[in-house]
Write an enzyme that holds these catalytic residues in place. Structure first.
Site, mmCIF file in Angstrom:
data_model
loop_
_atom_site.group_PDB
_atom_site.id
_atom_site.type_symbol
_atom_site.label_atom_id
_atom_site.label_comp_id
_atom_site.label_asym_id
_atom_site.label_seq_id
_atom_site.Cartn_x
_atom_site.Cartn_y
_atom_site.Cartn_z
ATOM 1 N N ARG A 39 0.835 -1.212 0.000
ATOM 2 C CA ARG A 39 0.000 0.000 0.000
ATOM 3 C C ARG A 39 0.869 1.261 0.000
ATOM 4 O O ARG A 39 0.477 2.281 -0.529
ATOM 5 C CB ARG A 39 -0.898 0.033 1.239
ATOM 6 C CG ARG A 39 -2.216 -0.657 1.019
ATOM 7 C CD ARG A 39 -3.070 -0.538 2.265
ATOM 8 N NE ARG A 39 -4.458 -0.762 1.938
ATOM 9 C CZ ARG A 39 -5.422 -0.838 2.850
ATOM 10 N NH1 ARG A 39 -5.146 -0.701 4.119
ATOM 11 N NH2 ARG A 39 -6.661 -1.039 2.483
ATOM 12 N N LYS A 200 -16.546 -14.110 7.326
ATOM 13 C CA LYS A 200 -17.789 -13.378 7.543
ATOM 14 C C LYS A 200 -18.699 -13.163 6.333
ATOM 15 O O LYS A 200 -18.687 -12.122 5.695
ATOM 16 C CB LYS A 200 -17.483 -12.016 8.194
ATOM 17 C CG LYS A 200 -16.876 -12.161 9.558
ATOM 18 C CD LYS A 200 -17.373 -11.193 10.602
ATOM 19 C CE LYS A 200 -18.817 -11.208 10.947
ATOM 20 N NZ LYS A 200 -19.366 -12.285 11.718
ATOM 21 N N GLY A 359 -6.279 -6.764 1.880
ATOM 22 C CA GLY A 359 -4.961 -6.873 2.497
ATOM 23 C C GLY A 359 -4.365 -8.268 2.428
ATOM 24 O O GLY A 359 -3.245 -8.462 1.958
ATOM 25 N N GLY A 382 -12.341 -3.317 1.957
ATOM 26 C CA GLY A 382 -13.754 -2.947 2.112
ATOM 27 C C GLY A 382 -14.203 -1.969 1.032
ATOM 28 O O GLY A 382 -15.316 -2.077 0.503
HETATM 29 C C1 3PG Z 1 -8.679 -0.705 5.302
HETATM 30 O O1 3PG Z 1 -7.649 -1.220 5.719
HETATM 31 O O2 3PG Z 1 -9.626 -1.379 4.877
HETATM 32 C C2 3PG Z 1 -8.745 0.789 5.236
HETATM 33 O O3 3PG Z 1 -7.522 1.366 5.560
HETATM 34 C C3 3PG Z 1 -9.851 1.313 6.093
HETATM 35 O O4 3PG Z 1 -9.637 0.967 7.416
HETATM 36 P P1 3PG Z 1 -10.872 0.722 8.386
HETATM 37 O O5 3PG Z 1 -11.561 -0.537 7.914
HETATM 38 O O6 3PG Z 1 -10.271 0.596 9.759
HETATM 39 O O7 3PG Z 1 -11.784 1.910 8.266
HETATM 40 MG MG MG Z 2 -11.054 -2.490 6.526
#
Ligand code: 3PG
Ligand code: MG
Length: 408
Positions: A39, A200, A359, A382
């Site tokens: 990232r 999930k 990730g 997400g």
């Molecule tokens: C992620 O890793 O999905 C983004 O950086 C957003 O982070 P968050 O899900 O903690 O809002």
């Molecule tokens: Mg996230």
């Protein structure tokens, strides 16, 4: 979707550029490991471009979920250290993300210099999209560039509020993300295949339901499969699976296109508390109900499933992959995820348009050694799923040019 881009900007020379990045990467023992820094690496070309063009680059990011409090383990120092290794010049880490001291340091920056602010989420105002906090941030720049696609599904002050106070633009990485995902959403070349893993079902029900309508096949793996098996009365032992997930799986089973959803034919099971212990392949046809004993869990897809999924992949023209297909961190249970990742990457660039995101998916793909082959590796987890679900992401909405604006 038309967004304001850097091409709409004449020059950044002498300008303080507030660059919102998403450097939310795993930081273990105060260090970013080189196979988990993708990232950060993805934003490096933008930072270099701005720096070479004579801008003073002020980078802002969040890290983890400190919930408005200062948490020592979530300070951005390790990120600055990693970034300094990736850039030709060192990156100074500032002790806060807003305030007079920070403003003073930034006022003293030279053209081409790069600094990194402290974790934005140490302040309550960030996640609440508090306008006073957004305004305080805006004092650090003459203009704002958003490269944080991974956070665009969050209406945060540094993503949405800030655009009220500074001329705001989408960075090249953000544009690349939107272009790749729009291509899949608007006119996917068919057969269009989706592979989903991770955990999930209840979190992913919206996107799975949308995928069942738009894709030709949706192949599942990882912990996502457990609630479906449980709903079909298979014994899944210690595999994590909540009632909420089983309900979500049952809801998907009533989807008009449920037939497009493909579950594994065989799985690899083991003791989740002893990942170096024995691993056993179980065929669902041979052991229709007793998949696992109480202490065992489903930890990977089996060899028959790998070959069935591979055949689908070879026949596809568009592939979207999100989520590992097993517990790939343990070598014994990594075969499914790595074999499938390798094949998707190898088919990209020509035979198939391949997108992967999330990730863990990115880490898995890097372990195959073929991450650079995939057509698009999204920095969003997400955010990518919400985009593909058809939701309007607040961060993109904030940068959008309306048709009327663009014609004037
Ligand atoms: C992620 O890793 O999905 C983004 O950086 C957003 O982070 P968050 O899900 O903690 O809002
Ligand atoms: Mg996230």
């Amino acid at each position: 979707m038309k967004l304001r881009t850097l091409d709409d900007l004449k020059s950044v020379k002498d300008k303080r550029v507030l660059l919102r990045a998403d450097f939310n990467v795993p930081v273990g023992r105060g260090k970013v490991s080189p196979d988990e820094d993708w990232r950060i690496r993805k934003v490096v070309p933008t930072i270099e471009r701005l720096s070479k063009a004579g801008a003073r680059v002020v980078i802002a990011t969040h890290l983890g979920r400190p919930d408005g409090k200062k948490v020592a383990a979530l300070k951005t120092d390790p990120l600055a250290k990693r970034l300094s290794q990736l850039l030709p010049h060192p990156v100074e880490k500032l002790s806060d993300c807003v305030g007079e001291d920070v403003e003073r340091t930034i006022a003293g920056m030279k053209n081409g210099q790069v600094v990194l602010l402290e974790n934005l989420r140490f302040k309550k105002g960030e996640e609440e999209n508090d306008l006073a906090f957004a305004q305080a941030l805006s004092r650090l720049g003459d203009l704002y560039i958003d490269e944080a696609f991974g956070t665009c599904h969050r209406a945060a002050a540094s993503i949405v509020g800030i655009t009220r106070y500074l001329p705001s633009y989408a960075g090249p990485l953000l544009i690349a993300e939107v272009t790749a995902l729009e291509k899949v959403m608007d006119a996917p070349e068919r057969p269009y295949l989706v592979l989903m893993g991770g955990a999930k079902v209840s979190d992913k029900i919206g996107v799975l339901s949308q995928m069942l309508s738009s894709a030709d096949r949706v192949l599942l793996g990882g912990a996502l499969i457990a609630p479906f098996f449980k709903a079909q009365s298979h014994c899944i032992g210690a595999t994590p699976c909540s009632d909420e997930d089983v309900e979500a799986a049952c809801e998907l089973m009533r989807h008009p296109y449920y037939k497009k959803l493909i579950l594994p034919h065989d799985v690899v099971i083991g003791n989740p508390k002893d990942l170096d212990g024995p691993a056993q392949v179980v065929d669902l046809q041979e052991e229709p109900f007793d998949l696992c004993r109480d202490h065992e869990a489903i930890l990977d897809i089996g060899p028959k499933t790998i070959s069935a999924y591979s055949a689908y992949i070879r026949g596809a023209k568009t592939i979207v992959w999100n989520g590992p297909l097993g517990y790939f961190e343990a070598p014994k249970f990594s075969h499914g995820t790595l074999a499938i990742g390798r094949l998707i990457a190898a088919r990209s660039r020509g035979k198939t348009f391949g997108i992967a995101g999330g990730g863990e998916t990115a880490v898995a793909l890097h372990r195959t050694g073929l991450a650079d082959c995939i057509d698009h590796l999204s920095t969003g987890g997400g955010a990518m799923l919400e985009f593909l679900e058809g939701k309007a992401l607040p961060g993109l909405q904030a940068l959008r040019i309306d048709e009327e604006d663009s014609s004037t």
